[in-house]
Design a protein around this motif. Structure first.
Motif, PDB file in Angstrom:
ATOM      1  N   HIS A   1      46.397 -32.403 -43.389  1.00 23.47           N
ATOM      2  CA  HIS A   1      46.909 -33.672 -43.431  1.00 23.47           C
ATOM      3  C   HIS A   1      46.332 -34.584 -44.580  1.00 23.47           C
ATOM      4  N   GLU A   2      45.153 -34.358 -44.921  1.00 19.20           N
ATOM      5  CA  GLU A   2      44.666 -35.112 -45.938  1.00 19.20           C
ATOM      6  C   GLU A   2      45.256 -34.451 -47.324  1.00 19.20           C
ATOM      7  N   ALA A   3      45.544 -33.103 -47.468  1.00 14.17           N
ATOM      8  CA  ALA A   3      46.085 -32.417 -48.843  1.00 14.17           C
ATOM      9  C   ALA A   3      47.483 -33.112 -48.793  1.00 14.17           C
ATOM     10  N   ARG A   4      48.306 -33.258 -47.920  1.00 17.37           N
ATOM     11  CA  ARG A   4      49.654 -33.293 -47.916  1.00 17.37           C
ATOM     12  C   ARG A   4      49.618 -34.914 -48.393  1.00 17.37           C
ATOM     13  N   ALA A   5      48.709 -35.837 -47.785  1.00 22.62           N
ATOM     14  CA  ALA A   5      48.829 -37.299 -48.319  1.00 22.62           C
ATOM     15  C   ALA A   5      48.301 -37.410 -49.550  1.00 22.62           C
ATOM     16  N   LEU A   6      47.301 -36.873 -49.784  1.00 26.06           N
ATOM     17  CA  LEU A   6      46.815 -36.933 -51.533  1.00 26.06           C
ATOM     18  C   LEU A   6      47.832 -36.496 -52.603  1.00 26.06           C
ATOM     19  N   ALA A   7      48.654 -35.465 -52.099  1.00 23.14           N
ATOM     20  CA  ALA A   7      49.729 -35.239 -53.005  1.00 23.14           C
ATOM     21  C   ALA A   7      50.747 -36.151 -53.147  1.00 23.14           C
ATOM     22  N   LEU A   8      50.854 -37.004 -52.255  1.00 22.67           N
ATOM     23  CA  LEU A   8      51.758 -38.092 -52.477  1.00 22.67           C
ATOM     24  C   LEU A   8      51.418 -39.256 -53.325  1.00 22.67           C
TER      25      LEU A   8
END
Length: 565
Positions: free
Chosen positions: A126-133
């Motif tokens: 979840h955190e990885a997908r959020a940081l990518a955005l």
């Protein structure tokens, strides 16, 4: 029949060709309209589905956006946690919310999940997908869809807060609602919808298409990807036919640029254009009915036109065969009716001329006949024993001919042939002709010349042509030993065989210088003995039947046997 076929073919060509052309134009034009309507309907469906998709995503998205409208980063941590918890409580489709600082660092205590126990791996993803955005984010941004094994896929969204940016909020949104909606949506009886991302992978869909499935090879998806690759500014809508044969599809798609998704609808061509097929069948059925009616009407009209002509032909042949007075019964009041009246008038005039010619001919014929009969009687009158012989032979010959069912024309020829059969004796010397004793061989040779002499006498008379055989061949024998031509059996003309039998019968039943009149029984016995040797057996049998039917009686010593009429 050839005229009937020609008229029928002409009428069919004149009626069917325009009908077929109108039918073809109607089918072509109507097919285009129905195909366009079907494609517009497919396009409208994906537009409506896009609105539903946006409505499904607008709820959780708006709930996350509303956090920014509450001065989220100016509140205390407890208030922030309460706001995040309220969103997760109110929106079950929001699975996780995380707050980040302006430096893109996760803020402690400001991360919450709808599930109380989240595995560490899921938290990291979840955190990885959020940081990518968050990189370069200014506003709202959606990430890639993340499949979740057996669960519904997850869509990650992130938005910046404040200007300048005070922080970021990211959330995971479940697409289960979208999946359920697409599974419930149907296109006809066997069509379906699905949503694919920019890479050609299924986001959600019906017909068993599970999230994450690669559908880039499908016709409409491949078409879209090719269009985007060559023209990034491609239109958001498209509809058309894809595939061939039984795999042919009618598909429409609608791009959702903010998400990078595309909504697709697929339906088999047969199902999508069913109304086109129904329309074509109806028009073809109507066209077939129109052609059938045209054939029937053309046949009736052609027959009504050619049947009178056939009647004219039949009656004309009757006129040609001598049946003058034949009339065409045609009550029609048109040109054919006038032609029929003219034909009937001509036929009546020909009948009148024919009757006059017949009367003149019969008068001429009667004159000839009376002259020749007078000659025949003059021969009979030279010998008292043969007086009336020729007339009796003619009468008996006619009775035999009737028994053999000969036509009227041959019966008349038998009458004349019997009377004239001995006409050649006019050229025989009286010393031989009237000799009271048997003739010598030399005298018999002279006597045997009378058939040829008689043939020469009547040969010049055209209406006695059919009688010549009776005169020339009445002394021929069945076994071929007769004279003058030594004919045998069936080679002897039938009329000559009948006259020969009648002549023999009268000779047996009449008194001659060298014999007395025989009793009837004896005469019949003589004929039976001569049957098959001198006389035709069938003719003798016919004479026997005549005697049985008519009843023959002997009227005295000098009186000949006479058939009762």
């Amino acid at each position: 029949m050839r005229l009937f076929k020609a008229i029928l073919l002409l009428m069919l060509v004149a009626s069917i060709i325009p009908t077929v052309m109108v039918g073809w134009l109607s089918v072509s034009h109507t097919r285009e309209l129905l195909v366009r309507d079907a494609q517009e309907l497919a396009q409208e469906r994906v537009k409506q589905l896009r609105l539903k998709l946006e409505d499904v995503l607008s709820g959780p998205t708006q709930a996350v956006v509303d956090l920014t409208n509450t001065s989220f980063f100016t509140k205390s941590q407890a208030e922030q946690q309460a706001l995040i918890a309220s969103v997760l409580t109110q929106r079950r489709d929001v699975l996780a919310i995380t707050a980040f600082s302006a430096q893109k660092e996760r803020l402690p205590g400001l991360q919450a999940f709808a599930m109380h126990e989240m595995p560490p791996s899921a938290v990291k993803e979840h955190e990885a997908r959020a940081l990518a955005l968050l990189e370069g984010l200014n506003g709202l941004r959606y990430g890639e869809v993340a499949p979740q094994g057996q669960g519904a896929p997850v869509l990650t969204l992130a938005l910046s807060v404040g200007e300048p940016v005070k922080g970021y909020i990211a959330a995971d949104v479940s697409l289960s609602g979208l999946q359920e909606m697409l599974q419930q949506e149907r296109v006809g009886s066997n069509g379906f919808f699905y949503v694919a991302d920019r890479h050609g992978h299924v986001v959600a869909g019906g017909a068993g298409l599970s999230p994450g499935t690669d559908v880039s090879h499908r016709g409409p998806v491949s078409h879209l990807l090719d269009q985007v690759a060559h023209s990034p500014d491609t239109e958001h809508f498209h509809v058309g036919n894809f595939g061939h044969g039984t795999d042919a599809l009618v598909s429409a798609y609608n791009l959702v640029p903010d998400l990078g998704w595309t909504i697709f609808s697929e339906q088999p061509v047969v199902q999508a254009y069913r109304q086109v097929k129904v329309m074509e069948d109806r028009i073809l059925l109507g066209l077939g009915g129109a052609i059938l009616v045209a054939v029937v009407l053309a046949s009736i009209f052609s027959r009504n036109l050619t049947r009178p002509l056939k009647n004219f032909t039949t009656k004309a042949l009757e006129l040609a065969s001598g049946n003058f007075g034949a009339e065409v019964n045609l009550p029609q009041k048109n040109e054919l009716g006038e032609l029929a009246q003219t034909f009937n008038y001509m036929s009546k005039q020909l009948m009148a001329y024919d009757m006059e010619n017949r009367r003149l001919y019969e008068s001429l014929e009667q004159g000839y006949l009376e002259t020749i009969v007078a000659l025949a009687n003059s021969i009979d009158s030279k010998d008292a024993y043969t007086r009336g012989h020729s007339q009796r032979v003619g009468d008996v010959a006619v009775e035999i001919g009737k028994e053999l069912s000969l036509p009227e024309r041959q019966l008349k020829q038998l009458q004349y042939g019997g009377i004239l059969h001995d006409i050649g004796k006019i050229g025989i010397a009286e010393s031989i002709l009237c000799k009271q004793s048997r003739l010598t061989d030399a005298e018999m040779e002279i006597m045997r010349e009378h058939p040829g002499i008689g043939d020469s006498i009547i040969g010049a008379v055209s209406f006695l042509t059919g009688v010549r055989a009776c005169v020339r061949n009445h002394h021929e024998r069945w076994d071929g030993t007769g004279y003058p031509d030594k004919l045998k059996g069936q080679d002897i003309p039938m009329l000559a065989r009948i006259v020969a039998c009648a002549d023999t019968f009268d000779a047996c039943t009449s008194t001659r210088p060298y014999q007395k009149a025989m009793p009837l029984e004896q005469a019949v016995q003589i004929l039976d003995k001569l049957s098959g040797a001198q006389l035709d057996p069938d003719v003798v049998a016919a004479l026997r039947r005549v005697l049985q039917k008519k009843g023959v009686r002997l009227e005295g010593h000098r009186q000949p046997v006479k058939l009762a009429s």
